[in-house]
Motif scaffolding. Structure first.
Motif, PDB file in Angstrom:
ATOM      1  N   ASP A  98     -54.613  82.039 -96.943  1.00 33.20           N
ATOM      2  CA  ASP A  98     -53.672  82.104 -98.076  1.00 33.20           C
ATOM      3  C   ASP A  98     -53.478  80.763 -98.751  1.00 33.20           C
ATOM      4  O   ASP A  98     -52.677  80.626 -99.669  1.00 33.20           O
ATOM      5  N   GLY A  99     -54.211  79.753 -98.293  1.00 33.10           N
ATOM      6  CA  GLY A  99     -54.108  78.432 -98.894  1.00 33.10           C
ATOM      7  C   GLY A  99     -53.029  77.550 -98.310  1.00 33.10           C
ATOM      8  O   GLY A  99     -52.918  76.376 -98.667  1.00 33.10           O
ATOM      9  N   GLU A 100     -52.224  78.101 -97.389  1.00 27.78           N
ATOM     10  CA  GLU A 100     -51.157  77.332 -96.770  1.00 27.78           C
ATOM     11  C   GLU A 100     -51.703  76.443 -95.657  1.00 27.78           C
ATOM     12  O   GLU A 100     -52.663  76.791 -94.980  1.00 27.78           O
ATOM     13  N   ALA A 101     -51.072  75.292 -95.482  1.00 23.76           N
ATOM     14  CA  ALA A 101     -51.472  74.375 -94.410  1.00 23.76           C
ATOM     15  C   ALA A 101     -51.033  74.928 -93.060  1.00 23.76           C
ATOM     16  O   ALA A 101     -49.896  75.388 -92.899  1.00 23.76           O
ATOM     17  N   VAL A 102     -51.951  74.893 -92.088  1.00 26.06           N
ATOM     18  CA  VAL A 102     -51.672  75.362 -90.733  1.00 26.06           C
ATOM     19  C   VAL A 102     -51.888  74.195 -89.773  1.00 26.06           C
ATOM     20  O   VAL A 102     -52.976  73.610 -89.731  1.00 26.06           O
ATOM     21  N   ARG A 103     -50.837  73.851 -89.042  1.00 22.33           N
ATOM     22  CA  ARG A 103     -50.939  72.768 -88.064  1.00 22.33           C
ATOM     23  C   ARG A 103     -51.513  73.351 -86.779  1.00 22.33           C
ATOM     24  O   ARG A 103     -50.842  74.094 -86.054  1.00 22.33           O
ATOM     25  N   ALA A 104     -52.764  73.066 -86.492  1.00 26.74           N
ATOM     26  CA  ALA A 104     -53.427  73.650 -85.335  1.00 26.74           C
ATOM     27  C   ALA A 104     -53.151  72.854 -84.069  1.00 26.74           C
ATOM     28  O   ALA A 104     -52.914  73.427 -83.008  1.00 26.74           O
ATOM     29  N   ILE A 105     -53.212  71.530 -84.168  1.00 27.33           N
ATOM     30  CA  ILE A 105     -53.035  70.650 -83.006  1.00 27.33           C
ATOM     31  C   ILE A 105     -51.969  69.608 -83.329  1.00 27.33           C
ATOM     32  O   ILE A 105     -52.030  68.952 -84.370  1.00 27.33           O
ATOM     33  N   GLU A 106     -50.996  69.477 -82.439  1.00 27.35           N
ATOM     34  CA  GLU A 106     -49.981  68.436 -82.591  1.00 27.35           C
ATOM     35  C   GLU A 106     -50.438  67.173 -81.863  1.00 27.35           C
ATOM     36  O   GLU A 106     -50.674  66.142 -82.475  1.00 27.35           O
ATOM     37  N   THR A 107     -50.600  67.264 -80.548  1.00 24.27           N
ATOM     38  CA  THR A 107     -51.100  66.134 -79.760  1.00 24.27           C
ATOM     39  C   THR A 107     -51.856  66.664 -78.547  1.00 24.27           C
ATOM     40  O   THR A 107     -51.275  67.352 -77.707  1.00 24.27           O
ATOM     41  N   ILE A 108     -53.133  66.361 -78.476  1.00 22.93           N
ATOM     42  CA  ILE A 108     -53.937  66.675 -77.301  1.00 22.93           C
ATOM     43  C   ILE A 108     -54.585  65.372 -76.844  1.00 22.93           C
ATOM     44  O   ILE A 108     -55.354  64.765 -77.587  1.00 22.93           O
ATOM     45  N   ALA A 109     -54.254  64.944 -75.635  1.00 19.16           N
ATOM     46  CA  ALA A 109     -54.841  63.711 -75.091  1.00 19.16           C
ATOM     47  C   ALA A 109     -55.187  63.943 -73.627  1.00 19.16           C
ATOM     48  O   ALA A 109     -54.352  64.415 -72.853  1.00 19.16           O
ATOM     49  N   PHE A 110     -56.430  63.634 -73.256  1.00 21.05           N
ATOM     50  CA  PHE A 110     -56.864  63.789 -71.867  1.00 21.05           C
ATOM     51  C   PHE A 110     -58.135  62.981 -71.647  1.00 21.05           C
ATOM     52  O   PHE A 110     -58.771  62.523 -72.590  1.00 21.05           O
ATOM     53  N   GLU A 111     -58.489  62.835 -70.367  1.00 15.31           N
ATOM     54  CA  GLU A 111     -59.729  62.166 -69.980  1.00 15.31           C
ATOM     55  C   GLU A 111     -60.522  63.074 -69.050  1.00 15.31           C
ATOM     56  O   GLU A 111     -59.948  63.858 -68.302  1.00 15.31           O
ATOM     57  N   VAL A 112     -61.841  62.926 -69.109  1.00 17.32           N
ATOM     58  CA  VAL A 112     -62.737  63.582 -68.161  1.00 17.32           C
ATOM     59  C   VAL A 112     -63.573  62.477 -67.522  1.00 17.32           C
ATOM     60  O   VAL A 112     -64.317  61.781 -68.216  1.00 17.32           O
ATOM     61  N   ALA A 113     -63.427  62.306 -66.219  1.00 16.93           N
ATOM     62  CA  ALA A 113     -64.122  61.223 -65.520  1.00 16.93           C
ATOM     63  C   ALA A 113     -65.632  61.407 -65.590  1.00 16.93           C
ATOM     64  O   ALA A 113     -66.124  62.535 -65.715  1.00 16.93           O
ATOM     65  N   PRO A 114     -66.388  60.319 -65.521  1.00 16.34           N
ATOM     66  CA  PRO A 114     -67.851  60.434 -65.537  1.00 16.34           C
ATOM     67  C   PRO A 114     -68.359  61.349 -64.432  1.00 16.34           C
ATOM     68  O   PRO A 114     -67.866  61.317 -63.304  1.00 16.34           O
ATOM     69  N   ALA A 115     -69.313  62.202 -64.791  1.00 16.44           N
ATOM     70  CA  ALA A 115     -69.965  63.104 -63.838  1.00 16.44           C
ATOM     71  C   ALA A 115     -68.994  64.084 -63.193  1.00 16.44           C
ATOM     72  O   ALA A 115     -69.213  64.534 -62.069  1.00 16.44           O
ATOM     73  N   SER A 116     -67.913  64.429 -63.900  1.00 12.84           N
ATOM     74  CA  SER A 116     -66.987  65.441 -63.399  1.00 12.84           C
ATOM     75  C   SER A 116     -66.964  66.623 -64.360  1.00 12.84           C
ATOM     76  O   SER A 116     -67.450  66.545 -65.489  1.00 12.84           O
ATOM     77  N   PHE A 117     -66.364  67.729 -63.893  1.00 16.02           N
ATOM     78  CA  PHE A 117     -66.356  68.982 -64.652  1.00 16.02           C
ATOM     79  C   PHE A 117     -64.901  69.354 -64.942  1.00 16.02           C
ATOM     80  O   PHE A 117     -64.111  69.541 -64.012  1.00 16.02           O
ATOM     81  N   ALA A 118     -64.557  69.465 -66.224  1.00 20.63           N
ATOM     82  CA  ALA A 118     -63.195  69.804 -66.636  1.00 20.63           C
ATOM     83  C   ALA A 118     -63.202  71.062 -67.493  1.00 20.63           C
ATOM     84  O   ALA A 118     -64.203  71.380 -68.139  1.00 20.63           O
ATOM     85  N   THR A 119     -62.064  71.755 -67.497  1.00 19.43           N
ATOM     86  CA  THR A 119     -61.928  72.935 -68.349  1.00 19.43           C
ATOM     87  C   THR A 119     -60.654  72.840 -69.164  1.00 19.43           C
ATOM     88  O   THR A 119     -59.645  72.274 -68.736  1.00 19.43           O
ATOM     89  N   LEU A 120     -60.724  73.436 -70.359  1.00 24.97           N
ATOM     90  CA  LEU A 120     -59.567  73.589 -71.242  1.00 24.97           C
ATOM     91  C   LEU A 120     -59.142  75.045 -71.213  1.00 24.97           C
ATOM     92  O   LEU A 120     -59.965  75.942 -71.450  1.00 24.97           O
ATOM     93  N   ILE A 121     -57.859  75.297 -70.941  1.00 24.47           N
ATOM     94  CA  ILE A 121     -57.322  76.650 -70.932  1.00 24.47           C
ATOM     95  C   ILE A 121     -56.084  76.686 -71.817  1.00 24.47           C
ATOM     96  O   ILE A 121     -55.233  75.796 -71.746  1.00 24.47           O
ATOM     97  N   GLY A 122     -55.977  77.710 -72.637  1.00 27.23           N
ATOM     98  CA  GLY A 122     -54.806  77.877 -73.485  1.00 27.23           C
ATOM     99  C   GLY A 122     -54.882  79.173 -74.252  1.00 27.23           C
ATOM    100  O   GLY A 122     -55.928  79.846 -74.259  1.00 27.23           O
ATOM    101  N   PRO A 123     -53.805  79.559 -74.929  1.00 23.87           N
ATOM    102  CA  PRO A 123     -53.787  80.815 -75.681  1.00 23.87           C
ATOM    103  C   PRO A 123     -54.826  80.821 -76.803  1.00 23.87           C
ATOM    104  O   PRO A 123     -55.264  79.755 -77.276  1.00 23.87           O
ATOM    105  N   SER A 124     -55.209  81.997 -77.231  1.00 21.74           N
ATOM    106  CA  SER A 124     -56.138  82.110 -78.356  1.00 21.74           C
ATOM    107  C   SER A 124     -55.550  81.410 -79.579  1.00 21.74           C
ATOM    108  O   SER A 124     -54.360  81.518 -79.867  1.00 21.74           O
TER     109      SER A 124
END
Length: 246
Positions: free
Chosen positions: A23-49
């Protein structure tokens, strides 16, 4: 030779992401996402659709540069990045082997991939075309293509979605087999908490849009020791801490 996962952690700091809706309106998708993934490690992101998980992957891949924040990639961005999406995205006129080798640079075009095909159960499929493959096999080819480039960062966007549980379980094991042989820094988006508990060293939980980091759960238990009893206890503990995630 540098480590497979790069010399430094993947550092993600997105301080804002807004897009225009239909509809042309601005949608704020992300406010603040900050994280680290250590070298040679496996991380997952989980959250609502709709909370920005795939958008986060697109930002890391450099496909979306319209955001506030900063990134620090493994090997400072000089290493290779590979991605596996929900759709295998194979070229229908090329064989399995040709689809995998398309990802290789010219000087590696003839590299021996026998072990990679063997680990993923594709040794007998190399001359087949995508139309001859089931969805599960096609996704194995997509995994082979990603690992063939020996990336310092691997991004996966729900690679097992829409598969029956038996096929998904088999593919998760294959993913771990090939990843364990050369552990690269990996970040996967999933809605499946059981899957995350089985595969991850770190699980990052996101809130609804505009998303923030709800919490981080680190897993120190070796994967080989994550039996059914341990998994169920871990799922219960996570569900108590983060209501609604199961």
């Amino acid at each position: 030779m540098p480590p497979a996962g790069g010399r430094n952690a993947l550092e993600v700091e997105i301080r804002g992401k807004t897009f225009r809706g239909a509809d042309g309106e601005a949608v704020r998708a992300i406010e603040t996402i900050a994280f680290e993934v250590a070298p040679a490690s496996f991380a997952t992101l989980i959250g609502p659709s709709g909370c920005g998980k795939t958008t986060t992957l697109r930002i890391i891949l450099g496909l979306d540069e319209d955001y506030e924040g900063r990134l620090r990639l493994p090997d400072e961005g000089h290493g290779r990045i590979a991605a596996v999406f929900q759709e295998p995205r194979l070229l229908p006129w090329r064989t399995v082997e040709e689809n995998v080798r398309l990802a290789l640079s010219d000087d590696e075009a003839e590299r021996d991939l026998d072990q990679l095909f063997a680990v993923l159960g594709l040794a007998e499929m190399r001359s087949r075309y995508p139309s001859e493959l089931s969805l599960g096999l096609a996704r194995r080819v997509a995994l082979a293509r990603a690992f063939a480039v020996r990336p310092s960062l691997l991004l996966l966007d729900e690679p097992f979605v829409s598969l029956d549980e038996q096929t998904a379980t088999r593919l998760r094991k294959l993913l771990m087999d090939v990843w364990s042989a050369r552990p690269t820094t990996a970040l996967m988006v999933t809605h499946n908490l059981r899957e995350a508990v089985q595969l991850s060293d770190r699980i990052i939980f996101l809130t609804e849009r505009p998303s923030r980091v709800r919490g981080v759960h680190d897993i120190a238990k070796p994967r080989a020791e994550r039996d059914t009893r341990w998994r169920e206890a871990t799922l219960s503990a996570i569900a108590k801490r983060y209501s609604g995630v199961l």
